[in-house]
Structure formats: structure tokens, C-alpha cells
Design an enzyme around this catalytic site. Structure first.
Site, PDB file in Angstrom:
ATOM      1  N   SER A  19      12.572   6.075  16.806  1.00 39.94           N
ATOM      2  CA  SER A  19      11.743   4.975  16.324  1.00 39.94           C
ATOM      3  C   SER A  19      12.398   3.643  16.664  1.00 39.94           C
ATOM      4  O   SER A  19      13.510   3.584  17.171  1.00 39.94           O
ATOM      5  CB  SER A  19      11.580   5.080  14.816  1.00 39.94           C
ATOM      6  OG  SER A  19      12.769   4.686  14.190  1.00 39.94           O
ATOM      7  N   ARG A  56      -2.369  12.342   9.938  1.00 39.35           N
ATOM      8  CA  ARG A  56      -1.180  13.148  10.252  1.00 39.35           C
ATOM      9  C   ARG A  56      -1.184  14.416   9.413  1.00 39.35           C
ATOM     10  O   ARG A  56      -1.527  14.368   8.233  1.00 39.35           O
ATOM     11  CB  ARG A  56       0.095  12.362   9.952  1.00 39.35           C
ATOM     12  CG  ARG A  56       0.197  11.104  10.763  1.00 39.35           C
ATOM     13  CD  ARG A  56       1.584  10.877  11.320  1.00 39.35           C
ATOM     14  NE  ARG A  56       1.434  10.132  12.542  1.00 39.35           N
ATOM     15  CZ  ARG A  56       2.165   9.053  12.871  1.00 39.35           C
ATOM     16  NH1 ARG A  56       3.116   8.647  12.063  1.00 39.35           N
ATOM     17  NH2 ARG A  56       1.960   8.442  14.009  1.00 39.35           N
ATOM     18  N   ARG A  97      13.252   1.606  14.428  1.00 37.98           N
ATOM     19  CA  ARG A  97      13.880   1.224  13.157  1.00 37.98           C
ATOM     20  C   ARG A  97      15.089   0.295  13.375  1.00 37.98           C
ATOM     21  O   ARG A  97      16.105   0.682  13.933  1.00 37.98           O
ATOM     22  CB  ARG A  97      14.342   2.521  12.483  1.00 37.98           C
ATOM     23  CG  ARG A  97      14.675   2.387  11.034  1.00 37.98           C
ATOM     24  CD  ARG A  97      14.986   3.757  10.461  1.00 37.98           C
ATOM     25  NE  ARG A  97      13.863   4.682  10.634  1.00 37.98           N
ATOM     26  CZ  ARG A  97      13.980   6.006  10.597  1.00 37.98           C
ATOM     27  NH1 ARG A  97      15.148   6.571  10.412  1.00 37.98           N
ATOM     28  NH2 ARG A  97      12.927   6.765  10.755  1.00 37.98           N
ATOM     29  N   ASP A 128       3.682  -0.770  11.419  1.00 38.33           N
ATOM     30  CA  ASP A 128       3.193   0.533  10.976  1.00 38.33           C
ATOM     31  C   ASP A 128       2.543   1.211  12.174  1.00 38.33           C
ATOM     32  O   ASP A 128       1.877   0.553  12.987  1.00 38.33           O
ATOM     33  CB  ASP A 128       2.159   0.366   9.865  1.00 38.33           C
ATOM     34  CG  ASP A 128       1.805   1.709   9.254  1.00 38.33           C
ATOM     35  OD1 ASP A 128       2.461   2.106   8.277  1.00 38.33           O
ATOM     36  OD2 ASP A 128       0.883   2.374   9.775  1.00 38.33           O
ATOM     37  N   ASP A 132       0.800  -1.233   0.000  1.00 36.83           N
ATOM     38  CA  ASP A 132       0.000   0.000   0.000  1.00 36.83           C
ATOM     39  C   ASP A 132       0.831   1.281   0.000  1.00 36.83           C
ATOM     40  O   ASP A 132       0.411   2.308  -0.514  1.00 36.83           O
ATOM     41  CB  ASP A 132      -0.939   0.021   1.224  1.00 36.83           C
ATOM     42  CG  ASP A 132      -0.185  -0.155   2.546  1.00 36.83           C
ATOM     43  OD1 ASP A 132       1.051  -0.282   2.526  1.00 36.83           O
ATOM     44  OD2 ASP A 132      -0.839  -0.184   3.609  1.00 36.83           O
ATOM     45  N   HIS A 133       2.065   1.206   0.543  1.00 36.07           N
ATOM     46  CA  HIS A 133       2.811   2.450   0.754  1.00 36.07           C
ATOM     47  C   HIS A 133       3.581   2.936  -0.475  1.00 36.07           C
ATOM     48  O   HIS A 133       4.003   4.085  -0.506  1.00 36.07           O
ATOM     49  CB  HIS A 133       3.811   2.277   1.906  1.00 36.07           C
ATOM     50  CG  HIS A 133       3.204   2.528   3.249  1.00 36.07           C
ATOM     51  ND1 HIS A 133       2.138   1.801   3.732  1.00 36.07           N
ATOM     52  CD2 HIS A 133       3.501   3.438   4.212  1.00 36.07           C
ATOM     53  CE1 HIS A 133       1.817   2.250   4.934  1.00 36.07           C
ATOM     54  NE2 HIS A 133       2.630   3.236   5.245  1.00 36.07           N
TER      55      HIS A 133
HETATM   56  S1  SF4 Z   1      -1.629   6.593   7.961  1.00 39.52           S
HETATM   57 FE1  SF4 Z   1      -0.048   5.256   7.176  1.00 39.52          FE
HETATM   58  S2  SF4 Z   1      -1.084   3.342   6.659  1.00 39.52           S
HETATM   59 FE2  SF4 Z   1      -2.654   4.924   6.865  1.00 39.52          FE
HETATM   60  S3  SF4 Z   1      -2.985   5.654   4.810  1.00 39.52           S
HETATM   61 FE3  SF4 Z   1      -1.534   6.995   5.789  1.00 39.52          FE
HETATM   62  S4  SF4 Z   1       0.461   6.165   5.240  1.00 39.52           S
HETATM   63 FE4  SF4 Z   1      -1.062   4.584   4.817  1.00 39.52          FE
END
Ligand code: SF4
Length: 759
Positions: free
Chosen positions: A643, A448, A645, A160, A95-96
Site C-alpha cells: 500500500s 469486498r 501507507r 480510500d 464514516d469508518h
Molecule cells: S468500501 Fe470502504 S468506504 Fe465503502 S463502505 Fe466499505 S469500508 Fe466504507
């Protein structure tokens, strides 16, 4: 799914007994979060009254989910474990890596070309090791997990930060780094500090323009971006039971924005209905059978202040729609005060782009409610004044809303449907703008809104709201518009007012999908070849790290003495380097390039002791490695914060760094270093940091007696011929010392797996 339903049946069989035992041990009623946590203690963990925010506890999660960017290194590491199959049900979601540019079909094709080798690698690893694989276009990890894999009372980890989305179905679901995912897939325990608990009591009932998104936008305003750190947020009260499962998921998803470990709702009829509508009636029946164990105890609901560390109360009947931002998701504005705030702060009033969708808000309910606004636009002859895009969360939702005619409403209003992927939410957006440096405003239903998050432009003021509010703003093209009170001028020159949004919690004619984009693992894994080209610049199979040589480590060259803050971003930068996250050697060229050299206050400029010349940190480390010499990194306080990571620990290990010696560590990074077979050491006397000189050659002594709680000695050989020794501490337990000796934790797992296979 057979793997899953058997696992869930087992969880539900054991859950009541485990909860009862925990209640007896603790001697009081339990919150839902506590019940789920206690029910998932690792078998090695003794049941006890864990102190919140203090005890580190081992858990055994039921599931792992990974998105395509972070899955690469997690799976490369897992392959090192030598297991034939993953130990728990696991999935990978593509998806990313899909960039939103012109529209769903073209963008998906472009991604399939650009990321071909990554997708082929992920598909082949999943096929071989028993993981489910969701192809590009299948949807965004959290929406797909909610539709297929989340279950009440379960525990999941995901690579994630919005993994907590699954709390909408009553699951403890926590975002982790790839190393944690690979450990759990390999059958190891997973460690978490026993969390604090924040209770959110919801009373009343939402109506009109108010949506579940507004609850979390309000909570973010109350708790701020750090307010949930180290805590699980648990929602309860009659208001909670009135929210759809997908609405609950939206709220849990954005718990990440207040720093919460995760968020959770108790099991109720809405969750049961969602499970049934997504073809999981068997799970709903099982959950119905133990319903009281999947909610907080009644005494907790009756007197929450006795059981939570903090309690917030929100009356949903009084809750206004919110718009949060810009630049931070906790700047919360009730819609009645938003226009005033826009003017007072001189934020650009003209709205240029409105975006809906993402994993946060792309349920059937979200789309149908916002499409009802789009339909009004058509009926009332209004045209979108701002660019308007829709990123559906999954093919299941996209196919169903298209079939039910909702996408047509967007189309008629002038909206563009993008691929079922993250797209603009993660900056994978080729935004069309005349001058990227000018101030401008956008609004999204994402989660975000930090500077540059969506389009990479610092002047973009990004606001966050519910999909229905975002759609109304798209029609107005103006941030001072209040859809609850204001009118809009239509194409006929008339002032018209939008009616309240209306939608469906679940599709009246049921969900349907033609191609869900799912690849089940191979029946015969032995015939599957993992696809990695030796010429690849993005992927590289890992070689096991060598075991400890069995002697003290001598002659280490000081690679860098870092001054001040040294986060995982300083150690392994993100940005353009992310494309190499599946290629350890290539990404190692970013190692510590952000760290400040104590001796010259420069970044990425350190002295090569072999030549006397100054050069980049990675190249200098490579020079030592090529000469057969180990190196050491010295750091300041809280080294490795940020993080989880794993690259920040793997890169130094790969480039020949044997030890990291600091004033103090961020705990997750310290553990990551231990897992990779490194020595993570702290100065017994912090002032000894000053004794480390630029030309030092360093020995580490006492390793033949390496034992928990026993300090080691570091011998500094200065360039002037003098030497001095200092005492260093460590926090290794017996098991972690074995990791060090074997060269890495995964080396031990592989050894055990091989031994088991030979029996
Ligand atoms: S918050 Fe993260 S998982 Fe959700 S759509 Fe945005 S990038 Fe993709």
C-alpha cells in the site's frame, strides 16, 4: 460550495483548450480518460505523448477527500506545511470508526464516545485550515462525495481505495495514501504513472432483476482481481447512457476490486439529472455547455480497439444477475448457475445474514428497488429467514427513503437499519454468532469479500450481489434460491413468487434532509485551536524531522537485514495498530515487526549491538536513538510493496533510521521515504546484499556531492576489524535531494510558506 463552483467554472473554461492542445500533440482522437488526464497536468509538466504504463506524470487534482481513519496522519502532516489554508477544496468524512452493533442511534452514540478525541481533532483541523467536515452519521465518504463534490471532467484524489466511485459522475477519482493527500493540500504536484486504458463497451439495456452491480460483477469475472492493475477502465456505448449516475458510481466503485487505477463514464443526461436533483443545477448547466469534451471523441467510440489497450463488450440485454464469491470478488456466478456452484463446492447453503448498503450500493435507486422486494414480502406474507441489515450511504439518502416510506418496508420485513457508515463493510460489526469458527454464509451488496473482511471470522463465506438480489436471499435464507425462477413458502403455507424489483432512479418528490451533518470551516480561522491532548494515546502533533547535518553519515548500526518479502504490512502492520495511526510514536511500536531477520529467520528479534542481546525491532531502534546513534535497514527485492501507507516511511524516520538499503524498491514506498527525508538506496551489485553482516557499523559517503545519477559509497565496518566498501545507487532528482537536505519535503513547503508570509 462557493470555493467549489468557482474552481469548477475555471476547470470548464480551460478544459476545451487543453484538450485541443493535447489532441494536436498526440495527433489522434482521445478517450475521455485521456482528456481528463491531459486537462489536469501540473503546470511543470510538458505536454507530450506519454507512454502508457511507463511515464511518471505530475498532475494537479481539483479536490481531496479523506475518510476519518486515514485523514488523521494526512492532516497531521499537512499541518507541518505551514500553510494557512488548504490549496484545493478538501473534505473529511467520519464514516469508518462507527461500529454496527444494535442500530443506528445507539451505534452512533457509542462511536461519538469512543472516538471523541479523534472527531474533535478532525473537526478542529478542518475548521482552522478551510476543509469541509462531515460529522459522524453524515454518511460514507464516497456517497457523500457523489452527492456534493464530484463533477464531470474533474480530478480528485482520496485517501480510500473506493474513491473511484466518483467516476459515476465522469470524474477521474483515485485512491491514494495520506502523504499524497497532504502534498496536494499543501499545493504540491501529484505523481501517477500514465495509465493503460481498458475500454468496456456496453450494448443493449438492462431489465428485470439485472442491476448496474451485475455489470461490474461480470467485469470482475472477466478481468479478475489483477486485470485492471495500472489501468483506467472507461465505459461507453449506448448501454452506458442507459444507466443512472448512481449505478455508474457502483460500477466505478468496484473497479477497485479488479485493481483499476480508477473507472470513468462519459457525461450524459443521467449525470445531468443527478446533478440537478442534488442541488447542483449550476454545475449541470456548465457541463452541458461543454458536453462533447466530457465524453470520448466519436472516432474512439466508433473504433475502440484502435485507442484502448484492451476492449471488453457486454450486452446488457443478455446480462443475468450475478453472485460473486466466496472469498474473492472475481469468482463470478450468473444466478442461473449459482445454486449448482453452491452444492458442487459444498458451501454452506443456509444463509445467515444479508446486508445491504455501503458506499457501493446505497443510492435512492438501490434502496427503492430493494425495498420494493421488502414490500412484496409484506404483501405476500413472507418473513426474512436470514438476519437482514441496511447501512444507508448518507443522511440525504436515509432521510429521503424514510420520508418516502421505504424504510418502513424493511422494518416490516424484519430488517434493522444501521448508522450511515461503513460498519460491517470494513469489519466494524459486532456480529452475533454462536460459534465464530464454524463455516457459514453471508451475502452483501458491498464490494469486498475477502476472508474475515466483514466479521473477522475465517469460516464466513461472503458473497456479493446487488441489493435487490441480497434482499431476495434474505427472504429465502438459502443460497440455492433463484428469485427469477423459484418460489418461496409464505406464512400461510402458500408458494409465492417474487415479482421483478421496481424503483426510482431519483426520488419523485426530490431529496430532502434535516441535518446533513456538515460543518463549514470557520470564517476566522485564527481563533481556532487544533484540539490534541498531550496525554492522548491516539493523536500526537508531529515535530518537523531534523535537517541533514551537512556531512557524510557515519556509524550507523544495522537495525535489521530483512530476508524476502517486506511489504508495507511487514513494515507497519495494520489490525490493532490502526487505532494509533494518528500517533506516530505509538504506532512506531509496530515498525518492521513483521519483517524476517536474515540472521535468525525470526520476526521482531534483532541483535542490539550495544548490549549484544536480542530484542524487538522498535525497542532496538529506540535504544540506538537514545544513544545518539543512527541506524540502517537492509532489505531484499521490491521492498515496501503493497500500500501507499505513509506510516511505513514515517516510523523508521521517527525512530532514527537514516537509510534503507535494498536490492529494489516498490516505487511508491521509495518516494514516500524520500519525502520523509530518508536515504532510499539500492545495491549497485545485488550480490553485495550478502556482504552485510549482523554486527556491521555502516557509513554512507559522498553526500556532500549528492547529485542525480551519481552513486554513493557505503562503507561496511565488520566486527572482525575489516572493512569493505560497496557502491549504492539512488533515483533522487534535484528536488528530492533538496527534500533530503531539508529533512523532509514538508520542511521545504513550510520554509516557503513562512517566506511568503513575511513578504
Ligand atoms: S468500501 Fe470502504 S468506504 Fe465503502 S463502505 Fe466499505 S469500508 Fe466504507
Amino acid at each position: 460550495m462557493a470555493f467549489d463552483i468557482e474552481m469548477i467554472r475555471k476547470v470548464y473554461e480551460e478544459l476545451p483548450g487543453k484538450i485541443e492542445a493535447a489532441r494536436n500533440e498526440v495527433g489522434r482522437p482521445l478517450t475521455l480518460a485521456e482528456k481528463v488526464l491531459f486537462a489536469h497536468l501540473h503546470t511543470d509538466m510538458k505536454l507530450q505523448n506519454f507512454e502508457r504504463g511507463v511515464h511518471y506524470v505530475d498532475f494537479a487534482p481539483d479536490r481531496v477527500a479523506m475518510q476519518d481513519a486515514t485523514a488523521q496522519m494526512a492532516l497531521l502532516q499537512f499541518m507541518q506545511a505551514g500553510r494557512p489554508q488548504v490549496a484545493v477544496p478538501s473534505t473529511v468524512h467520519c464514516d469508518h470508526l462507527i461500529q454496527a452493533k444494535t442500530g443506528a442511534a445507539e451505534d452512533l452514540n457509542a462511536a461519538l464516545n469512543t472516538n471523541k478525541e479523534v472527531y474533535e481533532f478532525l473537526a478542529s483541523v478542518c475548521n482552522k485550515y478551510g476543509l469541509g467536515f462531515r460529522k459522524p452519521g453524515a454518511g460514507i465518504i464516497h456517497q457523500v462525495v457523489l452527492e456534493n463534490y464530484a463533477f464531470p471532467g474533474g480530478m480528485m484524489i482520496g485517501t480510500d481505495s473506493h474513491t473511484p466511485n466518483a467516476g459515476g459522475l465522469g470524474m477521474i477519482a483515485i485512491g491514494v495514501g495520506g502523504a499524497d493527500a497532504s502534498d496536494v493540500m499543501a499545493g504540491l504536484a501529484w505523481e501517477l504513472k500514465w495509465p493503460k486504458l481498458i475500454g468496456v463497451k456496453l450494448t443493449g439495456k438492462m431489465s428485470g432483476w439485472t442491476a448496474p452491480k451485475d455489470i461490474i460483477l461480470k467485469v470482475a469475472g472477466i478481468l479478475t482481481v489483477k486485470g485492471g492493475t495500472g489501468a483506467i477502465v472507461e465505459y461507453f456505448g449506448e448501454g452506458a447512457d442507459g444507466i443512472s449516475a448512481t449505478g455508474k458510481a457502483t460500477i466505478c466503485n468496484m473497479g477497485a476490486e479488479i485493481g483499476a487505477t480508477c473507472s470513468i463514464f462519459g457525461y450524459d443526461d443521467r449525470m445531468s439529472a443527478y446533478l440537478k436533483s442534488t442541488e447542483r443545477e449550476d454545475i449541470a448547466v456548465l457541463a452541458d455547455g461543454i458536453k462533447e469534451h466530457l465524453r470520448a471523441d466519436p472516432q474512439v467510440i466508433a473504433a475502440p480497439k484502435k485507442y484502448f489497450d484492451e476492449v471488453i463488450e457486454i450486452n446488457l440485454s443478455e446480462l443475468e444477475p450475478h453472485v460473486n464469491g466466496p472469498y474473492t470478488p472475481d469468482l463470478a456466478w450468473p444466478i442461473s448457475r449459482f445454486a449448482e456452484a453452491v452444492k458442487a463446492n459444498n458451501w454452506p447453503e443456509k444463509l445467515e445474514v444479508a446486508l445491504i448498503g455501503s458506499c457501493t450500493n446505497s443510492s435512492y435507486e438501490d434502496i427503492s428497488r430493494s425495498a420494493s422486494i421488502a414490500q412484496q414480502a409484506v404483501d405476500k406474507n413472507l418473513k426474512a429467514k436470514a438476519e437482514f441489515t441496511i447501512s444507508p450511504g448518507s443522511e440525504l439518502v436515509r432521510y429521503t427513503v424514510e420520508k418516502d416510506g421505504w424504510l418502513k418496508a424493511y422494518d416490516n420485513m424484519g430488517g434493522i437499519v444501521m448508522a450511515n457508515a461503513c460498519g460491517p463493510c470494513i469489519g466494524q460489526w459486532a456480529r452475533h454468532i454462536d460459534d465464530p469458527s464454524r463455516k457459514n454464509s453471508i451475502i452483501t451488496s458491498f464490494n469486498r469479500n475477502f476472508a474475515k473482511r466483514n466479521d473477522g471470522f475465517p469460516g464466513t463465506h461472503a458473497f456479493v450481489a446487488s441489493p435487490e438480489i441480497v434482499t431476495a436471499f434474505a427472504l429465502a435464507g438459502d443460497l440455492t434460491f433463484n428469485p427469477l425462477t423459484d418460489t418461496l413458502l409464505n406464512e400461510d403455507g402458500q408458494q409465492v413468487k417474487l415479482d421483478e424489483p421496481k424503483g426510482y432512479e431519483l426520488p419523485p418528490k426530490g431529496f430532502s434532509v434535516e441535518d446533513p451533518g456538515y460543518q463549514a470551516p470557520a470564517e476566522d480561522p485564527s481563533s481556532v485551536q487544533v484540539l490534541v491532548s498531550p496525554e492522548s494515546q491516539r493523536l500526537q502533533l508531529l515535530e518537523p524531522f531534523p535537517a541533514w547535518e551537512g556531512t557524510d553519515i557515519k556509524g550507523l548500526r544495522l537495525l535489521i537485514k530483512a530476508r524476502g518479502k517486506c511489504t508495507t504490512d511487514h513494515i507497519s502492520m495494520a489490525g490493532p495498530w490502526l487505532k494509533f495511526r494518528g500517533h506516530l510514536d505509538n504506532i512506531s511500536n509496530n515498525m518492521l515487526i513483521g519483517a524476517l531477520n536474515y540472521f535468525n529467520d525470526s520476526t521482531d528479534k534483532v541483535k542490539n549491538q550495544l548490549t549484544g542481546e536480542y530484542g524487538p525491532v522498535p525497542a532496538t531502534a529506540r535504544a540506538y536513538k537514545a544513544a545518539g546513534l543512527g541506524s540502517i535497514v537492509v532489505g531484499d527485492e521490491n521492498y515496501g510493496e503493497g500500500s501507499s501507507r505513509e506510516h511505513a516511511a514515517m516510523e523508521p524516520r521517527h525512530l532514527g533510521v537514516r537509510a534503507i538499503l535494498v536490492k529494489s524498491f516498490a516505487r511508491i514506498h521509495e518516494t514516500n521515504l524520500k519525502k520523509q527525508g530518508m536515504l532510499a538506496l539500492t545495491f549497485a551489485h545485488k550480490e553485495d546484499y550478502e556482504k552485510i553482516l549482523e554486527d556491521d557499523i555502516i557509513d554512507i559517503e559522498g553526500l556532500n556531492h549528492f547529485a542525480p545519477g551519481t552513486p554513493l559509497t557505503v562503507l561496511l565496518h565488520h566486527a572482525d576489524g575489516t572493512s569493505e566498501s560497496i557502491i549504492v545507487n539512488h533515483t533522487y532528482n534535484e528536488q528530492q535531494i533538496e527534500w533530503f537536505k531539508a529533512g523532509a519535503a514538508l520542511n521545504i513547503i513550510r520554509r516557503n510558506a513562512l517566506a511568503a508570509a513575511q513578504q
